[in-house]
Design a protein around this motif. Structure first.
Motif, PDB file in Angstrom:
ATOM      1  N   UNK A 126      85.261  96.398  26.447  1.00 14.87           N
ATOM      2  CA  UNK A 126      85.268  95.286  25.512  1.00 14.87           C
ATOM      3  C   UNK A 126      84.531  95.635  24.219  1.00 14.87           C
ATOM      4  N   UNK A 127      83.430  96.343  24.349  1.00 15.32           N
ATOM      5  CA  UNK A 127      82.587  96.671  23.185  1.00 15.32           C
ATOM      6  C   UNK A 127      82.824  98.095  22.680  1.00 15.32           C
ATOM      7  N   UNK A 128      83.964  98.679  23.029  1.00 13.29           N
ATOM      8  CA  UNK A 128      84.177 100.080  22.674  1.00 13.29           C
ATOM      9  C   UNK A 128      84.201 100.298  21.154  1.00 13.29           C
ATOM     10  N   UNK A 129      84.769  99.366  20.425  1.00 16.56           N
ATOM     11  CA  UNK A 129      84.824  99.512  18.968  1.00 16.56           C
ATOM     12  C   UNK A 129      83.424  99.508  18.369  1.00 16.56           C
ATOM     13  N   UNK A 130      82.571  98.648  18.892  1.00 18.82           N
ATOM     14  CA  UNK A 130      81.193  98.574  18.388  1.00 18.82           C
ATOM     15  C   UNK A 130      80.347  99.754  18.854  1.00 18.82           C
TER      16      UNK A 130
END
Length: 293
Positions: free
Chosen positions: A130-134
């Motif tokens: 879920x937080x891979x982009x961040x």
């Protein structure tokens, strides 16, 4: 042949004996005066001012004598042993070349790339997706690392490239991903990339005291407090972030602040009441504010 009288023979012997004795005495006296000095100091000849020998006058016989300094026990000083000191110290500074500091890319001793693989626990794989982009954005933009998520191995792989800005960038990136894998928020973990004096510290309750059953549960409850009050108080007083994962405790902060938080948690594990810990944390917090001022 005319007879020689006895008196003439005696006189001749006396003359010879007397002549020999006089010459021997004279030689002994002269030798004694040359070593010790004249027996009669009044007869010593003192040169007058006109007859005085100049200081720069040298004897020809002394010039012919050559003494080897090694034989005489002296030390030979060559021109290379003489150190000349300049009276003006600023002259050397002006002559010294001034080079610009090396960049991070120039400090690299090897051109080979470095790789790191950080394992991710199973319960953190879903939040990671879920937080891979961040997660990969700070790694690629701030420190210039190449990042990929290996789903089969359940790990995040990091690699340096020609865009890497710092020598220790891969270590910072590994600490950032490991902090997220342990349960820290992304905003707290990004501080590891921005600051150099932040560290991770992990330990278990059994490392402090061997507890089992309800005793272990009560120790975990004392650390967390009602609705997490005790944990939040320790975090705010010590300026750290704490993750309480079952019997494992993870602390993120500077070296000194980690020590303050760890001492408070250890006291709670050993049975100290929370009220006593609050009082000690207030004292420590006031002391930290005074140091900051």
């Amino acid at each position: 042949m005319a007879p020689v009288s006895t008196s003439n023979i005696v006189n001749t012997k006396k003359k010879r004996r007397g002549g020999v004795s006089v010459s021997a005495k004279a030689r002994a006296k002269s030798a004694k005066e040359s070593i010790v000095g004249p027996s009669n100091p009044s007869k010593v000849h003192v040169p007058s001012q006109e007859e005085a020998v100049p200081l720069d006058a040298r004897d020809d016989e002394e010039d012919d004598v050559m003494i080897d300094p090694l034989v005489a026990g002296e030390t030979v000083i060559s021109h290379t042993d003489i150190i000349l000191t300049d009276s003006d110290p600023s002259a050397d500074n002006n002559d010294r070349p001034n080079f610009a500091p090396l960049s991070a890319s120039a400090q690299k001793t090897t051109t080979a790339t470095e790789t790191r693989r950080i394992p991710i626990p199973p319960h953190r794989m879903t939040p990671l997706k879920k937080d891979w982009v961040n997660i990969f954005s700070p790694l690629t933009e701030m420190v210039g690392l190449q990042v990929r998520m290996n789903v089969h191995r359940r790990a995040v792989e990091l690699r340096t490239s020609r865009h890497t800005k710092e020598v220790g960038a891969i270590q910072k990136g590994a600490d950032f991903v490991r902090a997220y894998a342990l349960g820290f928020d992304i905003q707290d973990a990004i501080a590891l990339l921005r600051l150099d004096d932040l560290y991770l510290d992990s330990f278990e309750i059994k490392d402090v005291k061997t507890l089992q059953g309800e005793h272990l549960s009560r120790a975990i409850g004392r650390i967390a407090g009602q609705d997490g009050k005790t944990k939040f108080t320790i975090e705010n007083a010590s300026r750290t972030r704490i993750i309480l994962a079952d019997t494992k405790i993870h602390i993120l902060g500077s070296f000194q602040n980690i020590k303050i938080a760890r001492d408070a948690i250890v006291s709670l594990i050993l049975g100290s009441p929370p009220g006593k810990i609050y009082a000690s944390l207030r004292t420590i917090g006031a002391r930290l504010k005074q140091r900051a001022i």
